[in-house]
Write an enzyme that holds these catalytic residues in place. Structure first.
Site, mmCIF file in Angstrom:
data_model
loop_
_atom_site.group_PDB
_atom_site.id
_atom_site.type_symbol
_atom_site.label_atom_id
_atom_site.label_comp_id
_atom_site.label_asym_id
_atom_site.label_seq_id
_atom_site.Cartn_x
_atom_site.Cartn_y
_atom_site.Cartn_z
ATOM 1 N N LYS A 15 0.644 -1.241 -0.238
ATOM 2 C CA LYS A 15 -0.061 0.030 0.075
ATOM 3 C C LYS A 15 0.744 1.411 -0.258
ATOM 4 C CE LYS A 15 -1.287 1.382 4.093
ATOM 5 N NZ LYS A 15 -1.619 3.243 4.146
ATOM 6 N N ASN A 16 1.868 1.194 0.652
ATOM 7 C CA ASN A 16 2.685 2.097 1.206
ATOM 8 C C ASN A 16 3.488 2.286 -0.080
ATOM 9 O OD1 ASN A 16 1.838 2.658 3.376
ATOM 10 N ND2 ASN A 16 3.120 2.736 4.214
ATOM 11 N N CYS A 48 -4.712 12.328 12.902
ATOM 12 C CA CYS A 48 -5.416 11.422 12.194
ATOM 13 C C CYS A 48 -5.692 10.260 13.941
ATOM 14 C CB CYS A 48 -4.906 10.004 11.192
ATOM 15 S SG CYS A 48 -3.226 9.753 12.010
ATOM 16 N N ARG A 103 -0.352 14.803 12.860
ATOM 17 C CA ARG A 103 -0.337 14.473 11.978
ATOM 18 C C ARG A 103 1.032 15.507 11.276
ATOM 19 N NH1 ARG A 103 -0.255 8.651 10.727
ATOM 20 N NH2 ARG A 103 0.730 7.961 8.426
ATOM 21 N N ASP A 131 4.703 0.358 12.002
ATOM 22 C CA ASP A 131 3.526 -0.743 11.675
ATOM 23 C C ASP A 131 3.950 -2.118 11.933
ATOM 24 O OD1 ASP A 131 2.673 1.703 10.282
ATOM 25 O OD2 ASP A 131 3.019 1.570 8.485
ATOM 26 N N ARG A 142 -8.486 -0.513 5.033
ATOM 27 C CA ARG A 142 -7.497 0.155 3.749
ATOM 28 C C ARG A 142 -6.079 -0.467 3.688
ATOM 29 N NH1 ARG A 142 -5.254 3.996 8.046
ATOM 30 N NH2 ARG A 142 -4.315 4.647 6.241
HETATM 31 C C1 UD1 Z 1 4.663 6.462 6.238
HETATM 32 C C2 UD1 Z 1 3.386 4.994 6.428
HETATM 33 C C3 UD1 Z 1 2.971 4.850 7.720
HETATM 34 C C4 UD1 Z 1 4.451 4.493 8.357
HETATM 35 C C5 UD1 Z 1 4.973 6.193 8.523
HETATM 36 C C6 UD1 Z 1 6.139 5.982 9.423
HETATM 37 C C7 UD1 Z 1 2.535 6.296 4.040
HETATM 38 C C8 UD1 Z 1 1.422 6.299 3.455
HETATM 39 N N1 UD1 Z 1 2.416 5.630 5.805
HETATM 40 O O1 UD1 Z 1 3.758 7.105 7.179
HETATM 41 O O2 UD1 Z 1 2.292 3.120 7.062
HETATM 42 O O3 UD1 Z 1 3.756 4.481 9.688
HETATM 43 O O4 UD1 Z 1 5.580 6.327 7.253
HETATM 44 O O5 UD1 Z 1 7.124 4.318 9.169
HETATM 45 O O6 UD1 Z 1 3.708 5.144 3.096
HETATM 46 N N2 UD1 Z 1 6.392 13.990 11.012
HETATM 47 C C9 UD1 Z 1 6.762 15.093 11.345
HETATM 48 N N3 UD1 Z 1 6.690 15.833 10.444
HETATM 49 C C10 UD1 Z 1 6.091 15.933 9.627
HETATM 50 C C11 UD1 Z 1 6.660 15.051 8.675
HETATM 51 C C12 UD1 Z 1 6.543 13.337 9.748
HETATM 52 O O7 UD1 Z 1 6.964 16.074 12.700
HETATM 53 O O8 UD1 Z 1 6.939 17.168 8.346
HETATM 54 C C13 UD1 Z 1 7.169 12.837 12.104
HETATM 55 C C14 UD1 Z 1 5.740 12.569 12.392
HETATM 56 O O9 UD1 Z 1 5.155 12.840 13.687
HETATM 57 C C15 UD1 Z 1 6.294 11.115 12.620
HETATM 58 C C16 UD1 Z 1 7.649 10.793 12.401
HETATM 59 O O10 UD1 Z 1 8.009 12.272 11.087
HETATM 60 O O11 UD1 Z 1 6.378 11.110 13.552
HETATM 61 C C17 UD1 Z 1 7.682 9.517 11.068
HETATM 62 O O12 UD1 Z 1 6.478 9.888 9.920
HETATM 63 P P1 UD1 Z 1 7.046 10.069 8.498
HETATM 64 O O13 UD1 Z 1 7.575 9.024 8.573
HETATM 65 O O14 UD1 Z 1 6.326 11.069 8.026
HETATM 66 O O15 UD1 Z 1 5.229 9.172 8.214
HETATM 67 P P2 UD1 Z 1 3.976 9.014 7.411
HETATM 68 O O16 UD1 Z 1 5.078 9.421 6.076
HETATM 69 O O17 UD1 Z 1 2.888 9.905 7.374
#
Ligand code: UD1
Length: 427
Positions: free
Chosen positions: A22-23, A116, A121, A304, A396
């Protein structure tokens, strides 16, 4: 409302093939809008998050069709650059469309994604990267307006973020000049995005390491690509086999992508053997507690996989400490597991799981995607019948879950609940 009914306590035996990741599919679908022309993406599972992405593509004027596990996207007639709030809400990760829309049209407008199920997020890292590439970003009444001509840049992320790395890659392939992403996330799904961008004619290298180099401005066209197998789905089936007992071979995902998880399951007492695209797990003796598990960005233990592995270790001998470093609110499955007889104490980012000799069936509700998987894992290893609701979360990220588990010998079925049964909590 639907529910999954599980009659637990039966070993799982046989083979299961995991579907595409999915990701990987979500950012690849966003990438497909970067250029006019038709893209074909293979190994795409029928998931609600994929359907939500296709709705966004259609709203933007693309032709998007799903035939079995093949997706065809024709972005030639892309007309829009804004995503309505209702479509953004369908899926939190729709923020991934920001970089692609901006890259293709020079502007993008979408809703600021709120929190979420896993807690806040933030998208500050996404926006900072897009600004550094030259876009003007305005936030007004919960909407984000981005526009501008993009130019390659050196970008240093303050922490590795999967989504921010992907958004920056999507913009940077259309920017003039070279972009270097430092402290980029290293997840296999980012390597998959690089693979698809290359199939579109982009010049990207380094994905899988923490430095990604993008030579922007190359002419792009539609691409054809096969998505890699879903490592988290693989981990879920392995955790299920560990919890229920039995011997299961999982194919279709690369064991090297989730070796931290198989190492934990081996330490817990399972026998694990691996090949290039398969893992065999045998669980006969019951599980024992393992050394503390800290979730971390790839190649660390994936956040995850924490819920299904935690659920497996809830039944067995000894205590395991989990420390969640990625998301604040990622133990909502713990209270539901306690309804099944588990002994789990959560304080902030730490969960102490004291293994119990047996779990019992209960009516439980999934509060998020992987938390739902955790309930299923526990129910398969529990005595008696469980009823799991909140299936919109599970749908999902997991396709054909009941069929696959039934084929392994699990007693798992999806039922439509009578409205009067929805609030009943005891059997
Ligand atoms: C992706 C995955 C999700 C997985 C996560 C971590 C997808 C669609 N989803 O989510 O399944 O659980 O990676 O492996 O690929 N953060 C910030 N600022 C930002 C962005 C992120 O502070 O602008 C923080 C988040 O709150 C979190 C950490 O960084 O604590 C990692 O998040 P991130 O790697 O961005 O996760 P996603 O891309 O949302």
């Amino acid at each position: 409302m639907q529910a999954i009914i599980v009659e637990g306590g039966r070993p799982l035996v046989g083979g299961v093939r995991v579907h595409g990741a999915k990701n990987s599919v979500l950012p690849i679908l966003a990438a497909a809008i970067l250029a006019p022309g038709q893209s074909v993406i293979h190994n795409c599972p029928p998931l609600s998050d994929v359907a939500a992405s296709l709705d966004i593509l259609r709203h933007l004027g693309c032709r998007a069709e799903q035939h079995g596990t093949d997706l065809t996207v024709d972005a030639t007639a892309l007309t829009g650059s804004s995503v309505p709030d209702a479509l953004m809400r369908e899926m939190r990760s729709s923020v991934i469309f920001l970089g692609a829309i901006l890259g293709r049209t020079g502007e993008a407008e979408l809703t600021f994604p709120g929190g979420c199920e896993l807690g806040p997020r933030p998208i500050d890292l996404h926006l900072r990267a897009i600004r550094e590439l030259g876009a003007e970003v305005k936030e007004e009444g919960g909407r984000l307006h981005c526009r501008g001509k993009l130019t390659g840049k050196e970008i240093v992320f303050t922490r590795p973020s999967v989504g921010a790395t992907e958004n920056a890659m999507l913009c940077a392939v259309t920017a003039e000049g070279t972009t270097t992403l430092h402290n980029a996330a290293r997840e296999p799904e980012i390597v998959d995005l690089q693979g698809f961008l290359r199939a579109m004619g982009a010049e990207v290298q380094g994905a899988g390491s923490s430095t990604i180099l993008i030579q922007g401005g190359r002419p792009l066209h539609g691409g054809e690509y096969t998505v890699l197998g879903d490592r988290i789905v693989a981990c879920t089936y392995l955790a299920a086999a560990a919890a229920a007992g039995g011997a299961v071979t999982v194919t279709g995902a690369q064991p090297g992508h989730f070796s931290t998880v198989t190492a934990v399951l081996a330490e817990a007492g399972c026998t694990v053997r691996t090949g290039p695209d398969w893992v065999e797990l045998v669980s006969r003796e019951g599980l024992k507690g393992v050394r503390p598990i800290h979730t971390a960005p790839y190649p660390g233990f994936p956040t995850d996989a924490q819920p299904p592995v935690l659920a497996a270790l809830a039944r067995g001998r000894g205590t395991t400490l989990f420390v969640e470093h990625i998301f604040e609110n990622r133990y909502r499955h713990a209270q539901e597991l306690c309804r099944m007889g588990a002994d789990i104490k959560v304080e902030g980012r730490v969960a102490v799981v004291s293994g119990v000799p047996s779990l019992h069936g209960a009516a439980v509700e999934a509060a998020d995607l992987r938390g739902g998987a955790a309930l299923l894992v526990a129910a398969l290893g529990a005595e008696g019948e469980s009823r799991i609701t909140g299936l919109r979360h599970l749908d999902r990220g997991y396709a054909n879950l009941e069929d696959s588990l039934s084929a392994l010998g699990g007693r798992v079925r999806r039922v439509e609940l009578e409205p009067s049964a929805e609030h009943r909590t005891v059997f």
